[in-house]
Motif scaffolding. Structure first.
Motif, PDB file in Angstrom:
ATOM      1  N   ALA A  54       2.193 -17.442 -28.430  1.00 36.27           N
ATOM      2  CA  ALA A  54       2.811 -17.691 -27.143  1.00 36.27           C
ATOM      3  C   ALA A  54       3.509 -16.427 -26.671  1.00 36.27           C
ATOM      4  O   ALA A  54       3.977 -15.626 -27.483  1.00 36.27           O
ATOM      5  CB  ALA A  54       3.800 -18.839 -27.237  1.00 36.27           C
ATOM      6  N   GLY A  55       3.581 -16.239 -25.369  1.00 36.46           N
ATOM      7  CA  GLY A  55       4.225 -15.052 -24.832  1.00 36.46           C
ATOM      8  C   GLY A  55       4.776 -15.312 -23.446  1.00 36.46           C
ATOM      9  O   GLY A  55       4.336 -16.231 -22.738  1.00 36.46           O
ATOM     10  N   LEU A  56       5.760 -14.512 -23.063  1.00 37.68           N
ATOM     11  CA  LEU A  56       6.377 -14.637 -21.751  1.00 37.68           C
ATOM     12  C   LEU A  56       6.793 -13.250 -21.281  1.00 37.68           C
ATOM     13  O   LEU A  56       7.439 -12.500 -22.013  1.00 37.68           O
ATOM     14  CB  LEU A  56       7.608 -15.546 -21.811  1.00 37.68           C
ATOM     15  N   GLY A  57       6.389 -12.903 -20.064  1.00 44.86           N
ATOM     16  CA  GLY A  57       6.738 -11.595 -19.526  1.00 44.86           C
ATOM     17  C   GLY A  57       6.818 -11.632 -18.014  1.00 44.86           C
ATOM     18  O   GLY A  57       6.255 -12.528 -17.364  1.00 44.86           O
ATOM     19  N   PHE A  58       7.520 -10.651 -17.440  1.00 47.11           N
ATOM     20  CA  PHE A  58       7.698 -10.576 -15.992  1.00 47.11           C
ATOM     21  C   PHE A  58       7.524  -9.127 -15.542  1.00 47.11           C
ATOM     22  O   PHE A  58       7.919  -8.192 -16.244  1.00 47.11           O
ATOM     23  CB  PHE A  58       9.089 -11.064 -15.575  1.00 47.11           C
ATOM     24  N   LYS A  59       6.943  -8.960 -14.355  1.00 51.08           N
ATOM     25  CA  LYS A  59       6.780  -7.642 -13.759  1.00 51.08           C
ATOM     26  C   LYS A  59       7.315  -7.677 -12.334  1.00 51.08           C
ATOM     27  O   LYS A  59       6.991  -8.582 -11.560  1.00 51.08           O
ATOM     28  CB  LYS A  59       5.318  -7.206 -13.757  1.00 51.08           C
ATOM     29  N   LEU A  60       8.124  -6.689 -11.975  1.00 49.08           N
ATOM     30  CA  LEU A  60       8.686  -6.569 -10.647  1.00 49.08           C
ATOM     31  C   LEU A  60       8.103  -5.332  -9.981  1.00 49.08           C
ATOM     32  O   LEU A  60       7.902  -4.301 -10.642  1.00 49.08           O
ATOM     33  CB  LEU A  60      10.216  -6.446 -10.717  1.00 49.08           C
ATOM     34  N   GLY A  61       7.838  -5.423  -8.682  1.00 46.84           N
ATOM     35  CA  GLY A  61       7.244  -4.286  -7.989  1.00 46.84           C
ATOM     36  C   GLY A  61       7.645  -4.208  -6.537  1.00 46.84           C
ATOM     37  O   GLY A  61       8.113  -5.189  -5.952  1.00 46.84           O
ATOM     38  N   ALA A  62       7.469  -3.029  -5.979  1.00 49.37           N
ATOM     39  CA  ALA A  62       7.767  -2.807  -4.562  1.00 49.37           C
ATOM     40  C   ALA A  62       6.734  -1.842  -3.995  1.00 49.37           C
ATOM     41  O   ALA A  62       6.285  -0.916  -4.685  1.00 49.37           O
ATOM     42  CB  ALA A  62       9.170  -2.241  -4.386  1.00 49.37           C
ATOM     43  N   LEU A  63       6.344  -2.062  -2.740  1.00 50.31           N
ATOM     44  CA  LEU A  63       5.349  -1.229  -2.064  1.00 50.31           C
ATOM     45  C   LEU A  63       5.932  -0.726  -0.746  1.00 50.31           C
ATOM     46  O   LEU A  63       6.535  -1.499   0.008  1.00 50.31           O
ATOM     47  CB  LEU A  63       4.072  -2.040  -1.795  1.00 50.31           C
ATOM     48  N   PHE A  64       5.744   0.573  -0.499  1.00 55.81           N
ATOM     49  CA  PHE A  64       6.290   1.192   0.709  1.00 55.81           C
ATOM     50  C   PHE A  64       5.173   1.925   1.451  1.00 55.81           C
ATOM     51  O   PHE A  64       4.422   2.699   0.841  1.00 55.81           O
ATOM     52  CB  PHE A  64       7.396   2.190   0.348  1.00 55.81           C
ATOM     53  N   TYR A  65       5.076   1.683   2.751  1.00 58.08           N
ATOM     54  CA  TYR A  65       4.122   2.402   3.589  1.00 58.08           C
ATOM     55  C   TYR A  65       4.875   3.550   4.252  1.00 58.08           C
ATOM     56  O   TYR A  65       5.665   3.337   5.180  1.00 58.08           O
ATOM     57  CB  TYR A  65       3.507   1.469   4.619  1.00 58.08           C
ATOM     58  N   LEU A  66       4.620   4.770   3.773  1.00 56.67           N
ATOM     59  CA  LEU A  66       5.338   5.928   4.281  1.00 56.67           C
ATOM     60  C   LEU A  66       4.765   6.408   5.606  1.00 56.67           C
ATOM     61  O   LEU A  66       5.509   6.813   6.506  1.00 56.67           O
ATOM     62  CB  LEU A  66       5.294   7.048   3.241  1.00 56.67           C
ATOM     63  N   THR A  67       3.437   6.405   5.718  1.00 54.22           N
ATOM     64  CA  THR A  67       2.746   6.713   6.970  1.00 54.22           C
ATOM     65  C   THR A  67       1.528   5.794   7.051  1.00 54.22           C
ATOM     66  O   THR A  67       1.291   4.981   6.158  1.00 54.22           O
ATOM     67  CB  THR A  67       2.291   8.186   7.035  1.00 54.22           C
ATOM     68  N   ASP A  68       0.733   5.948   8.092  1.00 50.16           N
ATOM     69  CA  ASP A  68      -0.484   5.144   8.214  1.00 50.16           C
ATOM     70  C   ASP A  68      -1.487   5.472   7.111  1.00 50.16           C
ATOM     71  O   ASP A  68      -2.324   4.640   6.755  1.00 50.16           O
ATOM     72  CB  ASP A  68      -1.137   5.370   9.582  1.00 50.16           C
ATOM     73  N   GLN A  69      -1.421   6.674   6.569  1.00 50.16           N
ATOM     74  CA  GLN A  69      -2.374   7.090   5.532  1.00 50.16           C
ATOM     75  C   GLN A  69      -1.781   7.104   4.127  1.00 50.16           C
ATOM     76  O   GLN A  69      -2.523   7.168   3.151  1.00 50.16           O
ATOM     77  CB  GLN A  69      -2.908   8.506   5.839  1.00 50.16           C
TER      78      GLN A  69
END
Length: 202
Positions: free
Chosen positions: A1-16
């Motif tokens: 058995a196992g338990l884990g969590f991942k947190l993340g964030a995404l940023f759009y700096l420009t259109d590209q």
């Protein structure tokens, strides 16, 4: 058995250009079950003694920190890369999953720096994407000398059929070498894998 969590964030700096970061929290894996022990008795009576023993071992994997970015210079091309850091010496053990002193086990591992880089190109006028990449997966165990660390080359392609069925095919190749002069030991490993995935969109 196992338990884990991942947190993340995404940023759009420009259109590209886009950038992101992730944190994988410590993950605990629990191994439990029973084992049968058989001992041959000594002495005049002799015989064999059998005993069923229950066990529960816990392994806690450390934090992993990652950052990445993707860049699309034109509409049909995406270039991406990311970096991950894990200090494997912070692994913790409970039970009999490994023998030896806890401090000795920690000294047997070190931090790793994983790198990924790749490019994906969409073929004009066709629902086909072609991609290639390179990634490193350093060996964290320090008990052997790493003569050639793990590095992977990948190529693949994906196709979208009738806008609902996506099929992806990827080929992966890697190699690494380890040795221990004190034990006259050498290990050379080549890895090759063919991965096929399908996804249906409702």
């Amino acid at each position: 058995a196992g338990l884990g969590f991942k947190l993340g964030a995404l940023f759009y700096l420009t259109d590209q250009l886009a950038a992101g970061a992730t944190v994988t929290l410590p993950t605990t894996l629990t191994f439990s079950g029973t084992e049968r022990r058989t001992d041959e008795l000594t002495g005049p009576s002799g015989g064999i003694e059998t005993e069923v023993v229950s066990f529960e071992d816990k392994l806690t994997l450390p934090f992993t920190f990652g950052v990445g970015a993707s860049w699309s210079p034109v509409d049909l091309v995406i270039v991406g890369c990311d970096y991950r850091y894990t200090n494997w010496s912070e692994m913790e053990y409970e039970g009999r999953v490994y023998l030896g002193d806890q401090a000795d086990r920690r000294d047997a591992y070190e931090a790793t720096h994983d790198l990924n880089a790749g490019v994906e190109v969409t073929i004009p006028e066709m629902p086909i994407r072609v991609r290639g990449g390179f990634m490193t997966r350093p060996i964290s165990y320090r008990g052997l000398t790493v003569d050639q660390d793990r590095a992977y080359w990948t190529v693949g392609a994906g196709i979208l059929i009738d806008t609902v069925l996506a099929i992806d095919v990827a080929w992966l190749s890697a190699a690494y070498e380890r040795s221990a002069e004190d034990y006259d030991f050498t290990e050379s490993v080549d890895e090759t894998a063919l991965i096929i995935e399908a996804a249906y969109r409702f």
